[in-house]
Every structure is written in C-alpha cells, then in structure tokens.
Design an enzyme around this catalytic site. Structure first.
Site, mmCIF file in Angstrom:
data_model
loop_
_atom_site.group_PDB
_atom_site.id
_atom_site.type_symbol
_atom_site.label_atom_id
_atom_site.label_comp_id
_atom_site.label_asym_id
_atom_site.label_seq_id
_atom_site.Cartn_x
_atom_site.Cartn_y
_atom_site.Cartn_z
ATOM 1 N N ASN A 23 12.554 -33.984 -33.540
ATOM 2 C CA ASN A 23 11.241 -33.609 -33.685
ATOM 3 C C ASN A 23 10.838 -32.536 -33.099
ATOM 4 O O ASN A 23 9.798 -31.965 -33.395
ATOM 5 C CB ASN A 23 10.311 -34.990 -32.863
ATOM 6 N N ARG A 123 -0.837 -42.947 -41.289
ATOM 7 C CA ARG A 123 -0.646 -41.328 -41.142
ATOM 8 C C ARG A 123 -1.222 -40.167 -41.858
ATOM 9 O O ARG A 123 -0.833 -39.448 -42.584
ATOM 10 C CB ARG A 123 1.097 -41.233 -41.485
ATOM 11 N N ASP A 310 7.467 -43.416 -29.525
ATOM 12 C CA ASP A 310 9.041 -43.635 -30.025
ATOM 13 C C ASP A 310 9.557 -44.549 -29.075
ATOM 14 O O ASP A 310 11.048 -44.773 -29.741
ATOM 15 C CB ASP A 310 9.507 -42.273 -30.289
HETATM 16 C C1 EPZ Z 1 4.982 -37.017 -34.539
HETATM 17 O O1 EPZ Z 1 4.641 -37.543 -35.608
HETATM 18 C C2 EPZ Z 1 6.695 -37.569 -34.379
HETATM 19 N N1 EPZ Z 1 7.395 -36.973 -35.552
HETATM 20 C C3 EPZ Z 1 6.517 -39.117 -34.301
HETATM 21 O O2 EPZ Z 1 7.924 -39.446 -34.325
HETATM 22 C C4 EPZ Z 1 5.919 -39.437 -33.142
HETATM 23 O O3 EPZ Z 1 5.860 -40.973 -33.100
HETATM 24 C C5 EPZ Z 1 4.612 -39.117 -33.244
HETATM 25 O O4 EPZ Z 1 4.597 -37.513 -33.377
HETATM 26 C C6 EPZ Z 1 3.670 -39.110 -32.128
HETATM 27 O O5 EPZ Z 1 4.480 -39.003 -30.895
HETATM 28 C C7 EPZ Z 1 7.708 -35.882 -35.765
HETATM 29 O O6 EPZ Z 1 7.663 -34.786 -34.911
HETATM 30 C C8 EPZ Z 1 8.329 -35.569 -36.944
HETATM 31 P P1 EPZ Z 1 0.537 -37.594 -34.815
HETATM 32 P P2 EPZ Z 1 3.149 -36.976 -36.201
HETATM 33 O O7 EPZ Z 1 0.167 -36.663 -35.742
HETATM 34 O O8 EPZ Z 1 2.915 -35.637 -36.045
HETATM 35 C C9 EPZ Z 1 -3.030 -40.220 -36.152
HETATM 36 C C10 EPZ Z 1 10.065 -40.761 -34.705
HETATM 37 O O9 EPZ Z 1 10.246 -41.951 -34.710
HETATM 38 N N2 EPZ Z 1 -3.556 -39.030 -36.905
HETATM 39 O O10 EPZ Z 1 0.702 -37.305 -33.390
HETATM 40 O O11 EPZ Z 1 2.947 -37.600 -37.647
HETATM 41 C C11 EPZ Z 1 -1.603 -40.916 -36.845
HETATM 42 O O12 EPZ Z 1 -2.140 -41.655 -38.040
HETATM 43 C C12 EPZ Z 1 8.377 -40.358 -35.286
HETATM 44 O O13 EPZ Z 1 10.694 -39.743 -34.583
HETATM 45 C C13 EPZ Z 1 -4.711 -39.079 -37.570
HETATM 46 O O14 EPZ Z 1 -5.408 -40.220 -37.657
HETATM 47 O O15 EPZ Z 1 2.385 -38.003 -35.186
HETATM 48 C C14 EPZ Z 1 -1.253 -41.625 -35.460
HETATM 49 O O16 EPZ Z 1 -1.628 -42.965 -35.474
HETATM 50 C C15 EPZ Z 1 7.846 -41.586 -35.633
HETATM 51 N N3 EPZ Z 1 -5.136 -38.034 -38.407
HETATM 52 C C16 EPZ Z 1 -1.478 -40.819 -34.506
HETATM 53 O O17 EPZ Z 1 -2.675 -39.897 -34.964
HETATM 54 C C17 EPZ Z 1 -4.351 -37.033 -38.250
HETATM 55 O O18 EPZ Z 1 -4.972 -36.021 -39.002
HETATM 56 C C18 EPZ Z 1 -0.234 -39.956 -33.931
HETATM 57 O O19 EPZ Z 1 0.139 -38.952 -35.162
HETATM 58 C C19 EPZ Z 1 -2.931 -36.916 -37.780
HETATM 59 C C20 EPZ Z 1 -2.697 -37.931 -36.888
#
Ligand code: EPZ
Length: 423
Positions: A23, A123, A310
C-alpha cells in the site's frame, strides 16, 4: 484454481523478513508519472498488484523495467503519455485510480473507469473527485453517470480541501495533484497512514514541498517540476502484523525482521492485551505466544493511528481460539465480515450484527474447505488452518497473491505445514 493445503502445525519458530509495503509502493509507482525523468524504486514486493500497476504504467506510455527478483522497479516516461487508463487493467485492481492526479497534470485530461465495489464494500471515490475539482479540474458528470471518470484541467491551482472522511486513496491522489499545482494547497482531515508519509517523503525527494504528512493537516506548495529519484519503500506493516498473529495463534516464537514497531502501535497493544509477549531487539521484533495463556479482547477498527481494518480478519482468527468472548467492530468498511462464514465452517461459532462480530472464543477448530474471500481474509483462514485439527483447503488464493510476497515459503521456513497446489 490454485489452492493452499494447510495442516495443523505446531508452534511456529524462527525468523521472517518483511517485504516492502504493497500500500506504499502502489501510490509511489503511480507518482512516477509526475516526472519525465527516471525513477528507481527499491524494496518493491513481488506481488500481483505490483504487476498490474507496472502493466498500467506501460499501457500509459512509460518504460518500466521490472526486476522483482531484486525487488527493484525503474520507470521513465519522457514526452507524451496517454490520458486513458485501459479498463481491462483498472478492473483488476482498484488502486489503478491512483494515477488520476498524475495523468491530469501530464496530459490535462484523465479518463479512467470507476473501479467499482469489491468484497469489502462499495468503495466510492467521490472524495478523490471533490478534491480534484477544488484544485480546478472539471469532471464530466454525464460520463461519470456511465461509470467513467473523465477529468480535464488546463492547469491546477492550490486550494483548501476538507475531507469528509480521512480516505487514504483521496489523500494520496490530492497530494500528487497538488504537488505540481500553482499555489498552495491545505488538506484537512487527511489520512495519516505511514504509507501517506512514505509517498510524501518520496515526492519531497523529487523536489515537491509537502509538510505535515502523517498528521491530519497537510500543506503542499506546488512546484514547477519534479525530478528523478531513487527510493526505498517502507516495510509492509500489515504483513508484519499478520506474522505477529502467526506467532500468537500457534503459541510460537518468531523474530520479525525489517518491521517498524511504531507503525503497529494499535496492533501491538491489542496483542499484549491477549497475553502475547512482544520485545523489540536490535535484530527485530520478537513475538512469543508461548509465555502466557491467550485471552480475549475487544477490537474496533479505525483510520490510522487506530486499529487497522486490514488486520481485522487476521486478528479475529486469533480471537477464535483465545479464552473468553470478544467483540470486533468494523467502522472503516461496510462489508468486511465475509471471512466469518469461512471461520464458522471451521467451528468458530461467530455471530455478526451490522458492524459487530461476537466471537465466543476458546474453540477447538476443525479443518475444512474454505474460500479466501479477500486478501486479508485469505491470510486469516490460513492462520486458522495452522491450528485447526486436520486439513484446511483454501481456494481463491489469487487474493492472497495480491498482497503477501512468498507467503507459503515464509510460513514453511517457520515450520508451517502448508503447500500450494497449482492446477
Ligand atoms: C486503502 O484503500 C488500502 N488500499 C486498503 O487496503 C485499506 O483497507 C484502506 O486504505 C483503509 O486503510 C491501498 O492502499 C491500495 P479509503 P482505500 O479511501 O484508499 C470510504 C488491503 O487489504 N470512502 O481510506 O480505497 C471507503 O468506501 C486494502 O491492502 C468513501 O466513502 O481506502 C471506505 O469505506 C484493502 N468515499 C473508507 O472510506 C471516498 O471517496 C476507507 O477508504 C473514499 C473512501
């Protein structure tokens, strides 16, 4: 159709070396498009997601030299690059969206299909788009309604942006875009994960002016140009956390090399509450699950520095055998209990209610055919397989290949009874 066959394995012992962070490396690879000059990335983990990101950079017009045997990737993208990311690659990996800001800056346009939902949740990316709009981009709403992001901008300018949720991905896309925008951007309620800090350190080495990464307020002063760079990616804290749970659940004794304990404060605190002994030595972090009986505790996932979502499923695996009941609350993703049904095939007896899972604990589990429902859930069922009676057959392991480098080799070296059966 490949699968893992896991047999009950006594206490795991020995040393494991942690790989570079998935990540952290994915946004860093995307950020190589912010310069036409050569970028050298080291400690790159050999993972499916890294392959997909490298294929995406190549499809966009970059020259990518991938030497994953030496954990090294070199990227150079002189001259014109394409503004459209191929859907066949985007659909393989959600993190493809991370090239959005760089494409916009390099070509004045970015066309990329919405990555869509996955096993753990919807997502959405409205926060990424809101941030880019604040920086002066226009988003074609008609295209967006069809599931395609079509962003345009002759020039990006600084802005003050408040994130409704400290999204990791939105923070990374906005930091990249603001680093070459005219003027200063202030990003409030930003994500504070160590991967954000690594991205900012990488960009600052390229000549960016980013302050406050790792806090909830990040200030980015746009610069004219970014230059070539060589960078070591930080260790993978989730892989490290998974091996810490390995030592705990098997009542073993493992020395974990190349991990940063301060990146896992919440996980270490919870493991200690369960009776696990954790000692930082000059050689690494020694984790012993054989000194005290394993007892239950409650966990609530939160954005960093809270308990990482995670680590939720690997930690829940531990709680299935700990003495006493536990409650796990998942606040970051709306659908991240898919592994519970798989754990229950092995006799865990877990009940879920909305964001809560109630784990009775103290179970003698039995091996069964189970599915890796997502990357972390896949690792978690393997952990249970190490202590369950009989044989556990884990299918859909391509999920695990996405995020754990040489998982079987590393486990085997610690004494685990696991084999990979490829069709
Ligand atoms: C990153 O995902 C990681 N992936 C994820 O790891 C990790 O679980 C996550 O951060 C949280 O720590 C990478 O870095 C590639 P977020 P990301 O945007 O960026 C909501 C693994 O197992 N949200 O922080 O997609 C979203 O739906 C993976 O390695 C909105 O609602 O995570 C989620 O519920 C899985 N609107 C929450 O926020 C948005 O515009 C966190 O998402 C953006 C996000």
């Amino acid at each position: 159709m490949a699968k893992f066959i896991v047999e009950k394995s006594g206490p795991l012992h020995g040393t494991v070396e942690i790989s570079g962070s998935k990540n952290a490396v994915l946004p860093i690879l995307a950020a190589t498009l912010l310069t036409e000059e050569r970028c050298i990335i080291k400690d790159v983990p050999g993972l499916r997601d890294v392959d997909v990101m490298c294929d995406l950079l190549t499809a966009l017009g970059a020259t990518v030299e991938k030497d994953l045997y030496n954990n090294r990737v070199e990227v150079e993208s002189p001259g014109e690059i394409h503004y459209e990311a191929p859907f066949d690659l985007v659909k393989k990996m959600r993190a493809s969206i991370l090239v959005l800001g760089a494409l916009l800056l390099r070509t004045g346009r970015a066309v990329i299909h919405l990555p869509g939902g996955c096993a753990i949740g919807e997502r959405p990316i409205e926060l990424h788009l809101k941030g880019l709009k604040a920086l002066g981009a226009t988003i074609d709403e008609e295209q967006l309604a069809k599931g395609i992001v079509d962003a345009k901008a002759d020039e990006l300018h600084g802005a003050t942006i408040y994130l409704d949720f400290p999204s990791v991905g939105a923070t990374e896309v906005i930091i990249m875009a603001a680093s070459l925008a005219k003027g200063t951007t202030v990003l409030e309620n930003a994500a504070q994960e160590p991967e954000i800090v690594d991205l900012a350190n990488y960009l600052n080495k390229m000549g960016a002016k980013i302050k406050g990464a790792g806090t909830d307020t990040i200030k980015i002063e746009g610069v004219e140009k970014l230059k070539s760079v060589s960078h070591h990616v930080i260790p993978d804290r989730i892989e490290a956390g998974t091996f810490m749970v390995c030592a705990a659940i098997t009542k073993g004794d493992i020395l974990i090399k190349n991990m940063v304990p301060s990146h896992l404060k919440a996980v270490i605190a919870k493991l200690r509450e369960c009776g696990v002994d954790i000692e930082t030595t000059e050689d690494g972090v020694r984790v012993r699950g054989n000194l005290n009986p394993l007892v239950s505790t409650d966990v609530k996932t939160l954005p960093y520095p809270g308990f990482p979502t995670d680590m939720q499923s690997p930690f829940m695996a531990l709680l299935t055998v700990a003495k006493g009941p536990s409650v796990v609350i998942e606040t970051v993703f709306e659908n991240r209990f898919m592994h519970v049904a798989e754990f229950n095939r092995m006799g865990a007896g877990i009940r879920t209610e909305g964001k809560c899972a109630i784990i009775p604990g103290d179970k003698q589990l039995k091996g069964a055919p189970v599915i890796a429902t997502d990357l972390r859930a896949g690792a978690a069922v393997v952990l249970i397989g190490l202590v369950a009676e009989g044989q556990t057959e884990v299918s859909q392991i391509y999920h695990i290949d996405r995020g754990y480098e040489k998982f079987v080799d590393k486990l085997k070296a610690l004494g685990a009874n696991i084999t990979r059966v490829d069709d």
